[in-house]
Motif scaffolding. Sequence first.
Motif, PDB file in Angstrom:
ATOM      1  N   ALA A   1       0.864  -1.182   0.000  1.00  0.00           N
ATOM      2  CA  ALA A   1       0.000   0.000   0.000  1.00  0.00           C
ATOM      3  C   ALA A   1       0.899   1.230   0.000  1.00  0.00           C
ATOM      4  O   ALA A   1       2.098   1.140   0.272  1.00  0.00           O
ATOM      5  N   GLU A   2       0.293   2.381  -0.296  1.00  0.00           N
ATOM      6  CA  GLU A   2       1.030   3.639  -0.171  1.00  0.00           C
ATOM      7  C   GLU A   2       1.112   4.065   1.287  1.00  0.00           C
ATOM      8  O   GLU A   2       2.097   4.685   1.703  1.00  0.00           O
ATOM      9  N   SER A   3       0.088   3.750   2.067  1.00  0.00           N
ATOM     10  CA  SER A   3       0.119   3.985   3.516  1.00  0.00           C
ATOM     11  C   SER A   3      -0.847   3.008   4.161  1.00  0.00           C
ATOM     12  O   SER A   3      -1.841   2.601   3.556  1.00  0.00           O
ATOM     13  N   PHE A   4      -0.531   2.627   5.398  1.00  0.00           N
ATOM     14  CA  PHE A   4      -1.369   1.644   6.092  1.00  0.00           C
ATOM     15  C   PHE A   4      -1.145   1.777   7.588  1.00  0.00           C
ATOM     16  O   PHE A   4      -0.011   1.911   8.050  1.00  0.00           O
ATOM     17  N   CYS A   5      -2.225   1.746   8.338  1.00  0.00           N
ATOM     18  CA  CYS A   5      -2.141   1.669   9.800  1.00  0.00           C
ATOM     19  C   CYS A   5      -3.294   0.806  10.284  1.00  0.00           C
ATOM     20  O   CYS A   5      -4.383   0.804   9.709  1.00  0.00           O
ATOM     21  N   SER A   6      -3.043   0.076  11.341  1.00  0.00           N
ATOM     22  CA  SER A   6      -4.057  -0.818  11.888  1.00  0.00           C
ATOM     23  C   SER A   6      -3.676  -1.187  13.307  1.00  0.00           C
ATOM     24  O   SER A   6      -2.511  -1.104  13.697  1.00  0.00           O
ATOM     25  N   ASP A   7      -4.688  -1.596  14.070  1.00  0.00           N
ATOM     26  CA  ASP A   7      -4.404  -2.101  15.411  1.00  0.00           C
ATOM     27  C   ASP A   7      -3.913  -3.533  15.320  1.00  0.00           C
ATOM     28  O   ASP A   7      -4.317  -4.294  14.437  1.00  0.00           O
ATOM     29  N   VAL A   8      -3.015  -3.893  16.223  1.00  0.00           N
ATOM     30  CA  VAL A   8      -2.485  -5.254  16.265  1.00  0.00           C
ATOM     31  C   VAL A   8      -3.563  -6.191  16.799  1.00  0.00           C
ATOM     32  O   VAL A   8      -4.230  -5.889  17.782  1.00  0.00           O
ATOM     33  N   CYS A   9      -3.735  -7.326  16.131  1.00  0.00           N
ATOM     34  CA  CYS A   9      -4.758  -8.298  16.519  1.00  0.00           C
ATOM     35  C   CYS A   9      -4.108  -9.485  17.221  1.00  0.00           C
ATOM     36  O   CYS A   9      -3.004  -9.910  16.857  1.00  0.00           O
ATOM     37  N   THR A  10      -4.801 -10.012  18.215  1.00  0.00           N
ATOM     38  CA  THR A  10      -4.276 -11.157  18.961  1.00  0.00           C
ATOM     39  C   THR A  10      -4.411 -12.462  18.189  1.00  0.00           C
ATOM     40  O   THR A  10      -3.813 -13.465  18.570  1.00  0.00           O
ATOM     41  N   GLY A  11      -5.155 -12.452  17.118  1.00  0.00           N
ATOM     42  CA  GLY A  11      -5.294 -13.612  16.253  1.00  0.00           C
ATOM     43  C   GLY A  11      -6.008 -13.197  14.977  1.00  0.00           C
ATOM     44  O   GLY A  11      -6.851 -12.299  15.004  1.00  0.00           O
ATOM     45  N   ILE A  12      -5.666 -13.840  13.857  1.00  0.00           N
ATOM     46  CA  ILE A  12      -6.277 -13.521  12.570  1.00  0.00           C
ATOM     47  C   ILE A  12      -6.896 -14.803  12.019  1.00  0.00           C
ATOM     48  O   ILE A  12      -6.199 -15.811  11.835  1.00  0.00           O
ATOM     49  N   PHE A  13      -8.201 -14.767  11.761  1.00  0.00           N
ATOM     50  CA  PHE A  13      -8.941 -15.946  11.331  1.00  0.00           C
ATOM     51  C   PHE A  13      -9.756 -15.620  10.085  1.00  0.00           C
ATOM     52  O   PHE A  13     -10.147 -14.466   9.875  1.00  0.00           O
ATOM     53  N   THR A  14     -10.007 -16.645   9.277  1.00  0.00           N
ATOM     54  CA  THR A  14     -10.787 -16.460   8.053  1.00  0.00           C
ATOM     55  C   THR A  14     -11.910 -17.483   8.004  1.00  0.00           C
ATOM     56  O   THR A  14     -11.749 -18.637   8.437  1.00  0.00           O
ATOM     57  N   HIS A  15     -13.053 -17.051   7.463  1.00  0.00           N
ATOM     58  CA  HIS A  15     -14.196 -17.932   7.247  1.00  0.00           C
ATOM     59  C   HIS A  15     -14.730 -17.625   5.850  1.00  0.00           C
ATOM     60  O   HIS A  15     -15.606 -16.793   5.672  1.00  0.00           O
ATOM     61  N   PHE A  16     -14.146 -18.320   4.850  1.00  0.00           N
ATOM     62  CA  PHE A  16     -14.509 -18.087   3.457  1.00  0.00           C
ATOM     63  C   PHE A  16     -15.433 -19.204   2.984  1.00  0.00           C
ATOM     64  O   PHE A  16     -15.437 -20.309   3.531  1.00  0.00           O
ATOM     65  N   LYS A  17     -16.191 -18.908   1.953  1.00  0.00           N
ATOM     66  CA  LYS A  17     -17.083 -19.928   1.397  1.00  0.00           C
ATOM     67  C   LYS A  17     -16.267 -21.053   0.788  1.00  0.00           C
ATOM     68  O   LYS A  17     -15.144 -20.875   0.319  1.00  0.00           O
ATOM     69  N   ARG A  18     -16.845 -22.261   0.811  1.00  0.00           N
ATOM     70  CA  ARG A  18     -16.189 -23.447   0.296  1.00  0.00           C
ATOM     71  C   ARG A  18     -17.071 -24.107  -0.763  1.00  0.00           C
ATOM     72  O   ARG A  18     -18.276 -23.879  -0.828  1.00  0.00           O
TER      73      ARG A  18
ATOM     74  N   LYS B   1      -9.794 -14.783  20.924  1.00  0.00           N
ATOM     75  CA  LYS B   1      -9.484 -13.989  22.104  1.00  0.00           C
ATOM     76  C   LYS B   1      -9.955 -12.564  21.853  1.00  0.00           C
ATOM     77  O   LYS B   1     -10.174 -12.177  20.701  1.00  0.00           O
ATOM     78  N   PRO B   2     -10.125 -11.770  22.902  1.00  0.00           N
ATOM     79  CA  PRO B   2     -10.433 -10.351  22.668  1.00  0.00           C
ATOM     80  C   PRO B   2      -9.378  -9.707  21.767  1.00  0.00           C
ATOM     81  O   PRO B   2      -8.193 -10.023  21.865  1.00  0.00           O
ATOM     82  N   ASP B   3      -9.843  -8.832  20.883  1.00  0.00           N
ATOM     83  CA  ASP B   3      -8.992  -8.115  19.926  1.00  0.00           C
ATOM     84  C   ASP B   3      -8.474  -9.015  18.811  1.00  0.00           C
ATOM     85  O   ASP B   3      -7.500  -8.671  18.131  1.00  0.00           O
ATOM     86  N   SER B   4      -9.121 -10.173  18.608  1.00  0.00           N
ATOM     87  CA  SER B   4      -8.841 -10.966  17.420  1.00  0.00           C
ATOM     88  C   SER B   4      -9.539 -10.333  16.219  1.00  0.00           C
ATOM     89  O   SER B   4     -10.346  -9.410  16.351  1.00  0.00           O
ATOM     90  N   MET B   5      -9.236 -10.857  15.034  1.00  0.00           N
ATOM     91  CA  MET B   5      -9.820 -10.359  13.792  1.00  0.00           C
ATOM     92  C   MET B   5     -10.341 -11.545  12.994  1.00  0.00           C
ATOM     93  O   MET B   5      -9.631 -12.532  12.803  1.00  0.00           O
ATOM     94  N   VAL B   6     -11.603 -11.452  12.536  1.00  0.00           N
ATOM     95  CA  VAL B   6     -12.203 -12.513  11.727  1.00  0.00           C
ATOM     96  C   VAL B   6     -12.641 -11.916  10.399  1.00  0.00           C
ATOM     97  O   VAL B   6     -13.342 -10.895  10.363  1.00  0.00           O
TER      98      VAL B   6
END
Length: 523
Positions: free
Chosen positions: A382-399, A425-430
């Motif tokens: 990206a040209e610029s990016f900021c985000s909060d740090v997540c305690t876990g990153i998970f995905t739920h995509f169609k199959r 956990k709290p502050d995770s990302m889905v």
Amino acid sequence: MKPLLLYRNRDFNPLWGMLQISPSPALWRARDYDQQWAMLPQNKRIVTQDLELDILFHAMAGGDRFLFEVVKNVVLTSVTDTDTILYRQDILKDCIKNAEVVRDIYRISDETIEEYQKGLTWYLGKSADSVRSASLRALGPFIDKLVALRNIAEEHAGNFESEGFKEFFAMLERELPDEYIARLKEKLEELSFPKGILVGVELGKGNKGSNYTLQKYQDIKKPGWMSRVFSREQPSHYSFAIADRDITGFQALAEMKEKSVNTVARILLQSSDHMLGFLTSLKTELAFYIGCLNLREQLIRIGKPFCFPIPFEPGRRALCCKELYDVCMAITKERGIVGNDVNAENKDLIIITGANRGGKSTFLRSAGLAQLMMQCGSFVPAESFCSDVCTGIFTHFKREEDRTMRRGKYDEELSRMSDIVDLLKPDSMVLFNESFAATNEREGSEISRQIVGALLEKRVKVVFVTHLYEFSRGMYERNMDNALFLRAERRPDGERTFKVKEGEPLQTSFGKDLYDRIFQESP
């Protein structure tokens, strides 16, 4: 001695048995890849599949299996504290400015380990003397390579600004002064026993030897034959020779030698293991940054931007970007990929709707990829990016539908969601992509609403791509301050710009555009 190039105060411990290098790359591709894949935790496998991370790993590895396994480990075990992220960013900036020097350091460690594995380990037998000999053969090249690293530190340390590299170079100069190296080489020469072994031993029960200890060798001047004949003094030592065919005598002598060199062999083996461990850690930790350099070269070649992101502490919600794009798609297509500008400051929920094939899933993957790359200490696409740090990153995509017909698509979606909930956990990302659409509109919308509501209550960050109008419209009408609604842009003539912009959900996904285009183009 520790490199400390990924963490300030500890080594990086790779997971999933990545350091077992197969001698044949072809064998690894056919046989070992499935084994390595199976060793990944299930949630890591799902994230890798949904975000197409293998494309990223191969781009960073540049055909090197070791680099592939290292970057996979580092990216998928992303850190959750901003200090470590910024620590790695500073080191990576130094690597970019001094790429040739960093590659030289990596090459030195790689060549040394390879020489040890190919040419030295076969000497290592069960006897103490074979351990001593093998360790001495290893320590000589190890010391020479460490001196080469120290020389690089002396020559180039002033060009590095990061805390990690400054401490690394200072450690080499501090731990490896010329006096120490000279003394070390002298000791190794002495322990090679060029003049034989001098052993001190006491007589124990039954006149058996005990307390075998090595003695410092001293040259003994043998008197001439006249002195021996006419001298009345007792000789200072006695000697005897073992006959060539005296097998028992040679066995006894070998046993005495084993007992006398056992302690020295153990110390030498520990020393060689320590140096091998240091060089292995250095190679492993530098491999991540070499992978980043490889990726940077590819992005420059295709003309795509990248930047060092700003990480916020967990809980301070943000996802703000300019020209954020899917790096895996850019690498695969090697041409211009549309980027997106988003401002999701203080937002816990982002819902993305809009036209079919309008770039919704692509933006979702780009957000997940950027989050993972930020949290491993890399630059982001990206040209610029900021985000909060997540305690876990998970995905739920169609199959796709289960071909074994053991359960329906809807059951499979709920089962995967249950597995994710167990790890949250709290502050995770889905990241949700067309989830719960396998049932009817009303039921899918209600399940989506309840799941999203529960996740928000537990302080989980949610990014949701959906065609469920009842769900998206219902969430929009709540006027939530912590929610952002994006829509894939569609021009009046039906053209997709592949941009996502703020906008309320629409009841149609404009599937008719695709129908008309496909059938009009058909002969």
